[in-house]
Design a protein around this motif. Structure first.
Motif, PDB file in Angstrom:
ATOM      1  N   ASP A  97      25.981  30.315 -21.878  1.00 35.16           N
ATOM      2  CA  ASP A  97      25.127  29.045 -21.442  1.00 35.16           C
ATOM      3  C   ASP A  97      26.060  27.978 -21.003  1.00 35.16           C
ATOM      4  O   ASP A  97      25.478  27.014 -20.573  1.00 35.16           O
ATOM      5  N   PHE A  98      27.340  27.930 -21.454  1.00 35.14           N
ATOM      6  CA  PHE A  98      28.215  26.710 -21.148  1.00 35.14           C
ATOM      7  C   PHE A  98      29.436  27.255 -20.302  1.00 35.14           C
ATOM      8  O   PHE A  98      30.515  27.880 -21.003  1.00 35.14           O
ATOM      9  N   GLN A  99      29.213  27.473 -18.979  1.00 36.74           N
ATOM     10  CA  GLN A  99      30.394  28.117 -18.190  1.00 36.74           C
ATOM     11  C   GLN A  99      31.268  26.999 -17.709  1.00 36.74           C
ATOM     12  O   GLN A  99      30.928  25.811 -17.144  1.00 36.74           O
ATOM     13  N   GLY A 100      32.660  27.021 -18.036  1.00 33.30           N
ATOM     14  CA  GLY A 100      33.367  26.211 -17.803  1.00 33.30           C
ATOM     15  C   GLY A 100      34.687  25.985 -16.534  1.00 33.30           C
ATOM     16  O   GLY A 100      35.330  25.115 -16.514  1.00 33.30           O
ATOM     17  N   GLU A 101      34.223  26.849 -15.624  1.00 36.98           N
ATOM     18  CA  GLU A 101      35.165  26.751 -14.561  1.00 36.98           C
ATOM     19  C   GLU A 101      35.333  25.549 -13.613  1.00 36.98           C
ATOM     20  O   GLU A 101      36.514  25.598 -13.137  1.00 36.98           O
ATOM     21  N   GLY A 149      19.292  18.324 -23.599  1.00 33.48           N
ATOM     22  CA  GLY A 149      20.102  19.442 -22.975  1.00 33.48           C
ATOM     23  C   GLY A 149      20.259  19.311 -21.463  1.00 33.48           C
ATOM     24  O   GLY A 149      21.033  19.872 -20.917  1.00 33.48           O
ATOM     25  N   ALA A 150      19.657  18.188 -21.000  1.00 33.44           N
ATOM     26  CA  ALA A 150      19.555  17.904 -19.559  1.00 33.44           C
ATOM     27  C   ALA A 150      21.019  17.673 -18.995  1.00 33.44           C
ATOM     28  O   ALA A 150      21.400  17.621 -18.001  1.00 33.44           O
ATOM     29  N   ASP A 151      21.960  16.899 -20.010  1.00 34.38           N
ATOM     30  CA  ASP A 151      23.234  16.451 -19.732  1.00 34.38           C
ATOM     31  C   ASP A 151      24.223  17.413 -19.403  1.00 34.38           C
ATOM     32  O   ASP A 151      25.096  17.405 -18.827  1.00 34.38           O
ATOM     33  N   MET A 152      23.833  18.715 -19.901  1.00 32.38           N
ATOM     34  CA  MET A 152      24.803  19.939 -19.995  1.00 32.38           C
ATOM     35  C   MET A 152      25.095  20.556 -18.529  1.00 32.38           C
ATOM     36  O   MET A 152      26.017  20.420 -18.190  1.00 32.38           O
ATOM     37  N   ASP A 153      24.279  20.280 -17.544  1.00 29.54           N
ATOM     38  CA  ASP A 153      24.102  20.803 -16.536  1.00 29.54           C
ATOM     39  C   ASP A 153      25.383  19.556 -15.485  1.00 29.54           C
ATOM     40  O   ASP A 153      26.011  20.064 -14.588  1.00 29.54           O
ATOM     41  N   PHE A 154      25.242  18.412 -15.765  1.00 25.51           N
ATOM     42  CA  PHE A 154      26.123  17.364 -15.339  1.00 25.51           C
ATOM     43  C   PHE A 154      27.531  17.515 -15.649  1.00 25.51           C
ATOM     44  O   PHE A 154      28.379  17.154 -15.011  1.00 25.51           O
ATOM     45  N   TYR A 155      27.736  18.163 -16.986  1.00 28.20           N
ATOM     46  CA  TYR A 155      29.175  18.645 -17.078  1.00 28.20           C
ATOM     47  C   TYR A 155      29.556  19.650 -16.594  1.00 28.20           C
ATOM     48  O   TYR A 155      30.674  19.874 -15.926  1.00 28.20           O
ATOM     49  N   THR A 156      28.661  20.704 -16.419  1.00 31.52           N
ATOM     50  CA  THR A 156      29.231  22.076 -16.238  1.00 31.52           C
ATOM     51  C   THR A 156      29.019  22.282 -14.501  1.00 31.52           C
ATOM     52  O   THR A 156      29.880  23.205 -13.977  1.00 31.52           O
ATOM     53  N   LYS A 188      26.433  23.331 -13.068  1.00 31.23           N
ATOM     54  CA  LYS A 188      25.790  24.448 -12.947  1.00 31.23           C
ATOM     55  C   LYS A 188      24.163  24.074 -13.039  1.00 31.23           C
ATOM     56  O   LYS A 188      23.781  23.363 -14.330  1.00 31.23           O
ATOM     57  N   ALA A 189      23.153  24.492 -12.314  1.00 28.56           N
ATOM     58  CA  ALA A 189      21.703  24.291 -12.480  1.00 28.56           C
ATOM     59  C   ALA A 189      21.243  25.301 -13.186  1.00 28.56           C
ATOM     60  O   ALA A 189      20.618  26.177 -12.819  1.00 28.56           O
ATOM     61  N   ALA A 190      21.723  25.129 -14.758  1.00 22.06           N
ATOM     62  CA  ALA A 190      21.375  26.247 -15.589  1.00 22.06           C
ATOM     63  C   ALA A 190      20.270  26.093 -16.791  1.00 22.06           C
ATOM     64  O   ALA A 190      19.783  26.933 -17.409  1.00 22.06           O
ATOM     65  N   GLY A 191      20.368  24.726 -16.942  1.00 22.22           N
ATOM     66  CA  GLY A 191      19.174  24.151 -17.784  1.00 22.22           C
ATOM     67  C   GLY A 191      17.745  24.022 -17.165  1.00 22.22           C
ATOM     68  O   GLY A 191      17.292  24.851 -16.671  1.00 22.22           O
ATOM     69  N   ILE A 192      17.584  22.853 -17.419  1.00 22.81           N
ATOM     70  CA  ILE A 192      16.267  22.464 -16.820  1.00 22.81           C
ATOM     71  C   ILE A 192      15.883  22.607 -15.406  1.00 22.81           C
ATOM     72  O   ILE A 192      15.065  22.982 -14.895  1.00 22.81           O
ATOM     73  N   PHE A 220      12.802  24.543 -13.546  1.00 24.14           N
ATOM     74  CA  PHE A 220      12.062  23.768 -12.317  1.00 24.14           C
ATOM     75  C   PHE A 220      12.846  23.334 -11.209  1.00 24.14           C
ATOM     76  O   PHE A 220      13.348  22.234 -10.970  1.00 24.14           O
ATOM     77  N   PRO A 221      13.250  24.203 -10.444  1.00 26.06           N
ATOM     78  CA  PRO A 221      13.760  24.204  -9.356  1.00 26.06           C
ATOM     79  C   PRO A 221      13.461  23.352  -8.125  1.00 26.06           C
ATOM     80  O   PRO A 221      13.938  22.853  -7.651  1.00 26.06           O
ATOM     81  N   GLU A 222      12.193  23.235  -8.334  1.00 27.97           N
ATOM     82  CA  GLU A 222      11.372  22.207  -7.242  1.00 27.97           C
ATOM     83  C   GLU A 222      11.180  20.875  -8.002  1.00 27.97           C
ATOM     84  O   GLU A 222      10.515  20.728  -9.286  1.00 27.97           O
ATOM     85  N   GLY A 223      11.628  19.865  -7.396  1.00 24.02           N
ATOM     86  CA  GLY A 223      11.504  18.529  -7.960  1.00 24.02           C
ATOM     87  C   GLY A 223      12.361  17.990  -8.752  1.00 24.02           C
ATOM     88  O   GLY A 223      12.147  16.920  -9.371  1.00 24.02           O
ATOM     89  N   TYR A 224      13.437  18.743  -9.367  1.00 22.81           N
ATOM     90  CA  TYR A 224      14.269  18.147 -10.196  1.00 22.81           C
ATOM     91  C   TYR A 224      15.537  18.038  -9.454  1.00 22.81           C
ATOM     92  O   TYR A 224      15.904  16.718  -9.126  1.00 22.81           O
TER      93      TYR A 224
END
Length: 747
Positions: A322-326, A622-629, A631-635, A639-643
């Motif tokens: 869930d938290f991929q660090g590459e 949890g929305a902040d995690m995608d900003f670190y990784t 990756k669009a893996a969370g919210i 919700f790919p449309e509108g986020y």
């Protein structure tokens, strides 16, 4: 011949510069004016024999570049600093001279020296150095950190208590070459903080150590592994690496054991199975799940900071993938490790029938013990991947963050990490008695399901007739998926799934009150929280989910107002529980190192995400995690449309880069500072009376909006009082008695 002469000349200049002290021809036998200089020559911290040092030289002021290079040399980083060819550098690097210019760029990319390297674009390599500043560096080389081991501004006094006496009382006095030599010679004899020897002994090891070899084939204590290259990001990765023996059979509900060694090369290119967990109406994963994933930059750099990450999911779901660090490993120039650990009934299980007299096995905290085993694996192996075992940060999100905070009060954490990060965690524990009751209830359900008992009464009667040995045999024979299923699911509620037991060994019986007496691990801590932290839980709450699914939430004003109130008051209490309450508890201890807190608010401004999503979620847990990784893996995946959109991409990416910059500085130095640039606001520590105690992280469509904020979220009692005063009676009762009831932050 000309080429050879030029090489000899460059080597001579190099040895003179990088030592921070002069080199002399071996044939010069003039009497030394400095026994300390002789000591440094003998230790080979100075090239040449050091003879011929005159009084004029010894009286000259030492410079920042001299001190920086001596630190890098003592830390075994000199060669890679001199070989640095990256583009990231300080604007005044050229002032260091052609030979040392790469060193200044290296310090920009590898910000080890927070005390000397400033929070601007300038390093000022030729600026003089104070005795206090050099004491900070020598202590850092010994493993001590300002704010953690001693009070900032008292480095020279602390150094004197550890044998570096020549700087005592000098304070802001400008350092001379004589004082630098004397202090360095004394530091060589000082013991390292971790007790593994003297600085001179570790320096001798550094001289023999080579650079990290950037290849996918690497060796661990247990055998060779072959990972994969992420060419797009310039990183290397090793996935599904075993850090413990499979906890199956007799090892179920036991403290984790070391993995067995293997012969040949083990493939480490794919993620291992998740720890067994519920997914929808079935289970996924495996009992054999104790594996970790490693990512690092594809460079020769060594002694990189290490961040070990524990995933979220209520300690019932989730996995290391869930938290991929590459991308994060590249952006922070560090090593990122994510960990699978045991979950649910397999990770946190208390039952008297399983007691053996072994305190760890009997603790019930198997998932937390897995985290400690992963940290022990890091201590044993990560140096081979170019990691610094003396600069490890334990991080986690949600339940993983609560686990991180629990390790702070555990005596088992000593020496395993030097910093902690809790992204949306909180201070939660449970009593062993609650765990015992949960396991008994689960057994009753299983007996009825299996037909061994017709009803709850018969099941309890059957249990009462079993000896502990018989009951243990029954429990160990149960299929793992049945155990996981009967434990059910939860949503930030402790009562349905008590865990993190105050067993007295892994977690003290007094729980987080251990902080009051100072009996806990004192490290710098970074805390995260979100502006609408509770929105995702309101979204899934049975009191609102039907109205969201059929669209009536947007047509029924009463229901819409109730949902908005749930987000507003629930988020204030939950985000405050995750940040303000933890910061207040930690900083109530007199000797606690700096604590930093943030509130992530991206998605709450009009026009950034769709108005529908802003109403429903905003900036959810949890929305902040995608900003670190990256990756669009969370919210964003739900919700790919509108986020995530092309319109908000510029501001979003600017915010993401800033968050990585702050995180990088924290991983290296324990202080997010200004993220290593003059363009970002300075992140100051949490203090009781600060006018702006918390960092606010946000962005509009084009620009990041970052700065310290005066926002202060109150606790349950104050929030409840506001709800009672401001809400209609029906809405107040709905929230207080149903929506918020039983939540961690509302107990």
């Amino acid at each position: 011949m000309k080429k050879m002469k030029r090489s000899i000349a460059v080597a001579a200049i190099l040895s003179m510069c990088v030592s921070g002290l002069p080199a002399y021809a071996a044939g010069n036998t003039a009497p030394s004016l400095s026994p300390a200089m002789d000591k440094l020559v003998k230790a080979e911290l100075i090239r040449g024999n050091g003879q011929g040092v005159n009084a004029a030289y010894l009286s000259k002021h030492a410079t920042r570049i001299q001190a920086a290079v001596l630190y890098l040399r003592l830390s075994g980083l000199e060669k890679e600093a001199l070989a640095y060819q990256g583009t990231e550098t300080y604007t005044d690097a050229a002032q260091a001279g052609k030979v040392l210019q790469p060193v200044v760029g290296y310090l920009k990319q590898h910000p080890y020296l927070a005390g000397v390297v400033t929070d601007t674009e300038h390093f000022a390599p030729n600026a003089p150095l104070t005795a206090e500043e050099y004491a900070d560096l020598l202590l850092k080389a010994l493993g001590y950190e300002a704010g953690t081991d001693y009070t900032s501004g008292e480095a020279s006094a602390f150094a004197a208590s550890h044998g570096i006496q020549s700087l005592q009382g000098k304070g802001t006095t400008q350092l001379t070459n004589r004082l630098m030599a004397e202090a360095t010679a004394q530091a060589l004899q000082a013991q390292l903080k971790n007790g593994t020897g003297t600085l001179e002994q570790i320096w001798s090891k550094h001289k023999q150590a080579g650079a990290f070899k950037p290849q996918t084939l690497q060796q661990t204590k247990y055998g060779a592994i072959d990972g994969k290259a992420y060419d797009q990001y310039g990183t290397l990765g090793w996935l599904g690496v075993p850090y413990a023996a499979p906890p199956v059979g007799e090892l179920r509900w036991k403290a984790p054991q070391e993995p067995k060694a293997w012969t040949g090369t083990r493939e480490a290119k794919e993620f291992a199975a998740n720890s067994l967990q519920i997914s929808g109406k079935t289970t996924v994963g495996s009992e054999d799940s104790l594996y970790l994933n490693i990512w690092r930059p594809n460079t020769t750099s060594t002694k990189l900071p290490v961040m070990v990450f524990l995933h979220g999911g209520g300690n019932m779901t989730g996995s290391g993938k869930d938290f991929q660090g590459e991308q994060l490993a590249r952006n922070t120039n560090s090593i990122v490790i994510s960990v699978n650990y045991r979950l649910g009934a397999l990770g946190f299980f208390q039952n008297a029938a399983l007691k053996t007299g072994n305190a760890l096995d009997d603790s019930g905290n198997y998932g937390l013990l897995d985290a400690f085993r992963a940290l022990a694996w890091v201590q044993d192996n990560i140096a081979g991947f170019g990691g610094d075992t003396g600069n490890v940060t334990l991080a986690g999100q949600s339940a993983g963050a609560r686990d991180v905070l629990a390790t702070l009060i555990s005596p088992l954490s000593k020496g395993l990490y030097q910093k902690a990060i809790a992204f949306s965690g909180g201070l939660t524990t449970a009593s062993p008695e609650e765990g015992q009751q949960k396991s008994e209830d689960a057994i009753v359900k299983l007996l009825v399901q299996e037909g061994k008992a017709a009803n709850e009464g018969e099941a309890k009667a059957w249990i009462s007739k079993q000896t502990p040995a018989q009951l243990e045999t029954y429990l160990r024979a149960l299929p793992a998926d049945k155990l996981v299923t009967v434990f059910g699911a939860t949503a930030i509620r402790m009562q349905p799934f008590p865990h993190l037991f105050r067993d007295g060994t892994v977690i003290p019986k007094e729980g987080f009150d251990a902080i009051n007496s100072g009996k806990y691990t004192k490290v710098p801590v970074l805390l995260g929280s979100l502006e609408t932290e509770f929105s995702a839980f309101a979204f899934g709450d049975p009191n609102f989910a039907p109205s969201i699914n059929d669209g009536t939430l947007f047509t029924d004003q009463t229901k819409a107002d109730q949902y908005a109130a749930a987000i507003k008051y629930g988020s204030e209490a939950y985000a405050g529980f995750n940040a303000e309450r933890v910061a207040e508890k930690l900083t109530s201890a007199a000797s606690q190192p700096p604590v930093y807190a943030y509130r992530f608010a991206w998605g709450t401004q009009p026009g950034v995400i769709s108005e529908r999503l802003r109403t429903l979620l905003g900036a959810p847990h949890g929305a902040d995690m995608d900003f670190y990784t990256g990756k669009a893996a969370g919210i964003a995946a739900y919700f790919p449309e509108g986020y995530f959109s092309d319109a908000n991409k510029p501001g979003r990416e600017q915010l993401s880069a800033a968050m990585a910059a702050y995180l990088k500085q924290f991983l290296y130095t324990g202080k997010p500072g200004t993220g290593g640039t003059s363009e970002l606001a300075k992140w100051t520590p949490w203090t009781k009376n600060a006018k702006a105690p918390i960092m606010r992280l946000d962005a509009n469509n084009t620009t990041a909006e970052i700065g310290m904020s005066s926002q202060y979220n109150q606790g349950k009692e104050a929030v409840n009082a506001k709800m009672k005063q401001e809400l209609p009676e029906e809405t107040y009762k709905l929230l207080n008695e149903k929506v918020l009831a039983g939540r961690f932050f509302w107990e």
